[in-house]
Design a protein around this motif. Structure first.
Motif, short mmCIF file in Angstrom:
data_model
loop_
_atom_site.label_atom_id
_atom_site.label_comp_id
_atom_site.label_asym_id
_atom_site.label_seq_id
_atom_site.Cartn_x
_atom_site.Cartn_y
_atom_site.Cartn_z
N LEU A 1 -24.65 -38.03 36.82
CA LEU A 1 -25.19 -38.52 35.63
C LEU A 1 -24.08 -39.02 34.85
O LEU A 1 -23.05 -38.18 34.48
CB LEU A 1 -26.35 -37.87 34.99
CG LEU A 1 -27.46 -37.31 35.28
CD1 LEU A 1 -28.35 -36.62 34.57
CD2 LEU A 1 -28.24 -38.44 36.04
N SER B 1 -25.59 -47.69 40.70
CA SER B 1 -26.74 -46.73 39.73
C SER B 1 -27.70 -46.52 40.85
O SER B 1 -27.70 -47.18 41.98
CB SER B 1 -27.37 -47.38 38.67
OG SER B 1 -28.04 -48.55 38.99
N THR C 1 -31.78 -45.66 41.01
CA THR C 1 -33.29 -45.36 40.54
C THR C 1 -34.23 -45.06 41.63
O THR C 1 -33.95 -45.55 42.61
CB THR C 1 -33.53 -46.61 39.62
OG1 THR C 1 -33.64 -47.62 40.57
CG2 THR C 1 -32.68 -46.58 38.37
N GLN D 1 -27.22 -42.44 32.71
CA GLN D 1 -27.56 -43.21 33.90
C GLN D 1 -27.21 -42.61 35.30
O GLN D 1 -26.01 -41.76 35.44
CB GLN D 1 -26.63 -44.40 33.84
CG GLN D 1 -27.17 -45.68 34.81
CD GLN D 1 -26.42 -46.65 34.64
OE1 GLN D 1 -25.17 -46.77 34.58
NE2 GLN D 1 -27.26 -47.89 34.88
N ALA D 2 -27.82 -42.54 36.28
CA ALA D 2 -27.59 -41.92 37.64
C ALA D 2 -26.63 -42.91 38.40
O ALA D 2 -27.14 -44.06 38.67
CB ALA D 2 -29.06 -41.54 38.31
N ARG D 3 -25.92 -42.23 38.66
CA ARG D 3 -24.77 -43.05 39.41
C ARG D 3 -24.31 -42.35 40.82
O ARG D 3 -24.44 -41.04 41.09
CB ARG D 3 -23.39 -43.22 38.80
CG ARG D 3 -23.95 -43.82 37.38
CD ARG D 3 -22.99 -44.99 36.62
NE ARG D 3 -22.19 -45.64 37.46
CZ ARG D 3 -22.27 -47.03 37.70
NH1 ARG D 3 -23.38 -47.41 37.43
NH2 ARG D 3 -21.23 -47.66 38.57
N PRO E 1 -34.03 -43.10 36.51
CA PRO E 1 -32.77 -42.47 37.13
C PRO E 1 -33.06 -41.18 38.09
O PRO E 1 -33.77 -40.48 38.01
CB PRO E 1 -32.00 -41.90 35.74
CG PRO E 1 -32.73 -42.49 34.74
CD PRO E 1 -34.17 -42.81 35.07
#
Length: 184
Positions: free
Chosen positions: A69, A39, A41, A73-75, A46
């Protein structure tokens, strides 16, 4: 003649196949990259989709990707090249650093191409320090006059000025009257 030509073609094909097989066995497959995923952040939120991420070994850029996304969640997923495929890149145990949106992430990884490395990247942006501005210059607070004193030197003219001018004018007229009486 036909058998000789057929035999020559078959021999040429067999020799070509043997040569190609020998060349294929002499080359080893390229060393696979080391893969990192996790992930992303920024300041606890995110990271925006499309934020660039760069993986570096030393000062060499060895892989680039962007944030996506997934499930809110930002990945990211990034392959970090090996030194065999790109000079200056990964060797077993080499430290891999990450740059997210132009800012170095505090997390680092270890280059290992035999396993997926789960590494969450959490950046905290530098908060600008507040600049202090000096307070404005103090202006004197007007005070009421003390009994028996004049404010002529500090404030705008007040009623005393009018009285003073009237007194001067009457002295002037008196002086002119005296001069006139002397002439006669």
């Amino acid at each position: 003649m036909k058998t000789f030509a057929g035999a020559a073609v078959a021999a040429a094909l067999l020799a070509g196949s043997a040569l190609a097989a020998d060349t294929a066995f002499a080359q080893s497959p390229p060393e696979p990259p080391s893969r990192f995923a996790g992930s992303v952040t920024i300041d606890g939120q995110p990271a925006p989709a499309g934020t660039p991420i760069e993986a570096r070994v030393g000062s060499t850029s060895c892989g680039v990707t962007t944030v996506f996304l997934q499930g809110g969640q930002a990945r990211y997923v990034i392959d970090v090249a090996s030194a065999a495929t790109q000079a200056g890149c990964g060797t077993p145990g080499a430290q891999v650093t990450f740059v997210v949106g132009g800012q170095a992430a505090p997390q680092t990884g270890s280059w290992r191409n035999y396993e997926l490395a789960q590494l969450d990247l959490a950046l905290v942006t530098a908060t600008p320090t507040a600049t202090t501005t000096p307070p404005p210059a103090a202006t004197p607070t007007p005070r009421p006059p003390v009994a028996g004193t004049s404010r002529a030197h500090t404030d705008a003219p007040s009623a005393w000025w009018i009285v003073a001018m009237a007194g001067l004018a009457s002295l002037g007229f008196a002086g002119m009257g005296w001069a006139a009486s002397r002439r006669q």
